[in-house]
Design a protein around this motif. Structure first.
Motif, PDB file in Angstrom:
ATOM      1  N   SER A 175      15.737  13.880   7.124  1.00  0.00           N
ATOM      2  CA  SER A 175      16.038  12.698   7.926  1.00  0.00           C
ATOM      3  C   SER A 175      17.516  12.346   7.830  1.00  0.00           C
ATOM      4  O   SER A 175      18.137  12.522   6.777  1.00  0.00           O
ATOM      5  CB  SER A 175      15.190  11.511   7.459  1.00  0.00           C
ATOM      6  N   SER A 206      18.241   9.197   8.632  1.00  0.00           N
ATOM      7  CA  SER A 206      18.116   7.743   8.563  1.00  0.00           C
ATOM      8  C   SER A 206      17.620   7.299   7.202  1.00  0.00           C
ATOM      9  O   SER A 206      16.579   7.773   6.726  1.00  0.00           O
ATOM     10  CB  SER A 206      17.145   7.264   9.654  1.00  0.00           C
ATOM     11  N   LYS A 207      18.342   6.372   6.594  1.00  0.00           N
ATOM     12  CA  LYS A 207      17.908   5.825   5.300  1.00  0.00           C
ATOM     13  C   LYS A 207      16.601   5.053   5.443  1.00  0.00           C
ATOM     14  O   LYS A 207      15.719   5.126   4.580  1.00  0.00           O
ATOM     15  CB  LYS A 207      18.999   4.914   4.729  1.00  0.00           C
ATOM     16  N   ARG A 208      16.466   4.346   6.560  1.00  0.00           N
ATOM     17  CA  ARG A 208      15.235   3.596   6.800  1.00  0.00           C
ATOM     18  C   ARG A 208      14.034   4.536   6.868  1.00  0.00           C
ATOM     19  O   ARG A 208      12.998   4.290   6.241  1.00  0.00           O
ATOM     20  CB  ARG A 208      15.357   2.804   8.104  1.00  0.00           C
ATOM     21  N   ILE A 223      15.187  15.596  -0.452  1.00  0.00           N
ATOM     22  CA  ILE A 223      15.698  14.761   0.634  1.00  0.00           C
ATOM     23  C   ILE A 223      16.876  15.497   1.261  1.00  0.00           C
ATOM     24  O   ILE A 223      17.880  15.759   0.603  1.00  0.00           O
ATOM     25  CB  ILE A 223      16.147  13.373   0.132  1.00  0.00           C
ATOM     26  N   LYS A 253       9.136   7.982   1.814  1.00  0.00           N
ATOM     27  CA  LYS A 253       8.972   7.983   0.368  1.00  0.00           C
ATOM     28  C   LYS A 253       7.925   6.963  -0.071  1.00  0.00           C
ATOM     29  O   LYS A 253       7.145   7.206  -0.996  1.00  0.00           O
ATOM     30  CB  LYS A 253      10.310   7.705  -0.317  1.00  0.00           C
ATOM     31  N   SER A 254       7.881   5.818   0.615  1.00  0.00           N
ATOM     32  CA  SER A 254       6.898   4.799   0.253  1.00  0.00           C
ATOM     33  C   SER A 254       5.471   5.261   0.538  1.00  0.00           C
ATOM     34  O   SER A 254       4.534   4.877  -0.173  1.00  0.00           O
ATOM     35  CB  SER A 254       7.190   3.497   1.000  1.00  0.00           C
ATOM     36  N   THR A 292      13.795   7.625   5.684  1.00  0.00           N
ATOM     37  CA  THR A 292      13.593   8.268   4.385  1.00  0.00           C
ATOM     38  C   THR A 292      12.832   7.356   3.435  1.00  0.00           C
ATOM     39  O   THR A 292      11.879   7.772   2.769  1.00  0.00           O
ATOM     40  CB  THR A 292      14.947   8.662   3.769  1.00  0.00           C
ATOM     41  N   ASN A 293      13.243   6.093   3.374  1.00  0.00           N
ATOM     42  CA  ASN A 293      12.578   5.145   2.471  1.00  0.00           C
ATOM     43  C   ASN A 293      11.128   4.897   2.883  1.00  0.00           C
ATOM     44  O   ASN A 293      10.243   4.756   2.018  1.00  0.00           O
ATOM     45  CB  ASN A 293      13.357   3.837   2.429  1.00  0.00           C
ATOM     46  N   LEU A 294      10.874   4.840   4.194  1.00  0.00           N
ATOM     47  CA  LEU A 294       9.507   4.656   4.675  1.00  0.00           C
ATOM     48  C   LEU A 294       8.621   5.827   4.255  1.00  0.00           C
ATOM     49  O   LEU A 294       7.502   5.635   3.765  1.00  0.00           O
ATOM     50  CB  LEU A 294       9.499   4.529   6.197  1.00  0.00           C
ATOM     51  N   HIS A 323       4.377   7.184  -2.500  1.00  0.00           N
ATOM     52  CA  HIS A 323       4.844   6.556  -3.744  1.00  0.00           C
ATOM     53  C   HIS A 323       3.969   6.897  -4.944  1.00  0.00           C
ATOM     54  O   HIS A 323       4.441   6.924  -6.087  1.00  0.00           O
ATOM     55  CB  HIS A 323       4.935   5.033  -3.579  1.00  0.00           C
TER      56      HIS A 323
END
Length: 431
Positions: A172, A174-176, A194, A182-183, A178-180, A186
């Protein structure tokens, strides 16, 4: 967070069930009304150990549902996984028409921010194409991200692999996004890779191509072992203890098949050619695999003199045990070769069946091993199912007309078979 999985084939169904097991609300979307009806009833339309149990569990718990309503499914979702097929075209390239269709529908029907994730195996650069297809289809602008999250599932072990992965790859920009992603994972304990979408897409192809290379390498080496009177199983055991090599995918036999390796290796070779790069090692991998089944049939022909009119049993149709997948299965190549030489075939597999549209003459499908072996002049072992490994060959000696065994998976012990009076031929392990 609500997850939508578009496509309820092997990858899509597994993805949907695993996210439900991880605690997320999941919707499976497909245009195939029959598939959706079956899934709603807790019935899986393919064989995968443990997956139907998860399906029934999460239908009952309410964690998962299935629909054909595209508008509602897309609009109610936060994360959309694209899990549709990417079949090979005649030139070996991946056909992305289903991915394009889904991307366009997402663009048309989205009503707010969506994270779109390609789970299907796709060529390098597909993330950029999906982004463009969504943008072109939007009637009203809504923000979105497109990420790559390839799967690394083994057929027959998909549930274990999905719940206990050796790595999760997220591609990705996009940080947004990537974080989504990863969540979503979790609670899964494994390394995360990444990286960029292009790198993630290539990792998937490179991984499958390397495993295919190991298979063709040991298969070609097995041919040399036959000439040198060396047991390829001992060679594989010796080199597999080196941690730089590893023991997996070093089992000599009649070649690899399935929905992934043949398709992905061909697509990677074509991608290289389109970029003026020659992947000569992989081209040889394909050549070895395409000829490996004939290595065994040639030995059988030498023994039998001719296949014409011979009664031959084929034990195992699936490309590997614990699956009903016969796509690119080596057994099918052997069947075609034997039929071309007018053999009379009797087939047995505990799970897999011939394609519904297959119209083979001189072929009988049997429900029991003994039925397939009755009065056979020879038998080919094509899949290492436990029931085939466990055949009582002493008892079968009187069932067969002639005791010619051609072991395409090196399942049996040569000394034991010869002691029972069989002519036994394996691949690289006949000592």
């Amino acid at each position: 967070m609500k997850i939508l999985v578009i496509g309820t084939g092997y990858v899509g169904s597994t993805t949907a069930m695993v996210f439900a097991e991880l605690g997320w609300k999941v919707t499976g979307l497909d245009t195939d009304v029959h598939k959706i009806r079956q899934l709603r009833q807790g019935l899986l339309h393919f064989h995968e150990p443990g997956l139907e149990d998860l399906l029934k569990k999460h239908i009952q718990s309410g964690q998962i549902k299935f629909t054909t309503d595209k508008d509602k499914a897309i609009q109610e979702s936060d994360v959309i996984f694209i899990c549709v097929g990417t079949p090979s075209r005649p030139d070996g390239s991946a056909d992305l028409r289903f991915v394009k269709q889904v991307a366009s529908e997402i663009g048309q029907k989205m009503n707010g921010y969506k994270l779109v994730v390609t789970k299907s195996t796709v060529p390098v650069g597909t993330q950029e194409l999906v982004t463009g297809w969504i943008e072109a289809a939007q009637e009203h602008f809504y923000p979105f991200d497109v990420a790559s999250n390839p799967e690394f599932l083994r057929e027959g072990k998909a549930v274990t692999d999905a719940l206990n992965p050796d790595r999760i790859v997220i591609g990705s920009e996009s940080k947004r996004a990537t974080n989504l992603l990863k969540s979503l994972y979790h609670s899964v304990k494994c390394p995360f890779v990444i990286t960029t979408p292009r790198t993630a897409e290539l990792i998937k192809y490179a991984s499958n191509a390397f495993l295919a290379t190991k298979i063709s390498y040991i298969n070609e080496l097995a041919r040399l072992c036959d000439e040198l009177n060396v047991n390829v199983k001992d060679v594989a055991g010796g080199i597999g203890l080196d941690p730089r090599i590893g023991s997996s995918f070093l089992q000599a036999g009649i070649g690899y098949g399935g929905s992934c390796f043949p398709k992905d290796v061909s697509a990677l070779i074509l991608t290289a050619r389109q970029n003026n790069i020659e992947l000569s090692v992989l081209e040889k991998v394909v050549k070895v695999n395409q000829t490996q089944h004939s290595y065994l049939t040639d030995k059988a022909r030498t023994r039998l003199g001719s296949f014409s009119g011979k009664k031959i049993a084929i034990l195992g149709l699936a490309f590997k045990p614990d699956t009903d997948d016969i796509r690119e299965a080596p057994a099918l190549r052997i069947i075609e070769s034997l039929l071309n030489e007018r053999a009379q075939l009797r087939l047995y597999d505990p799970i897999a069946t011939l394609p519904h549209d297959a119209k083979y003459e001189s072929v009988a499908v049997c429900l029991e091993v003994e039925e397939a072996l009755k009065e056979a002049d020879a038998v080919f072992l094509c899949t290492e199912w436990p029931i085939i490994r466990g055949i009582d060959w002493a008892q079968m000696k009187d069932v067969m007309a002639h005791g010619n065994v051609f072991d395409g998976r090196n399942i049996l012990n040569a000394h034991d078979m010869q002691a029972l009076g069989y002519y036994y031929q394996s691949i690289g392990s006949n000592d």
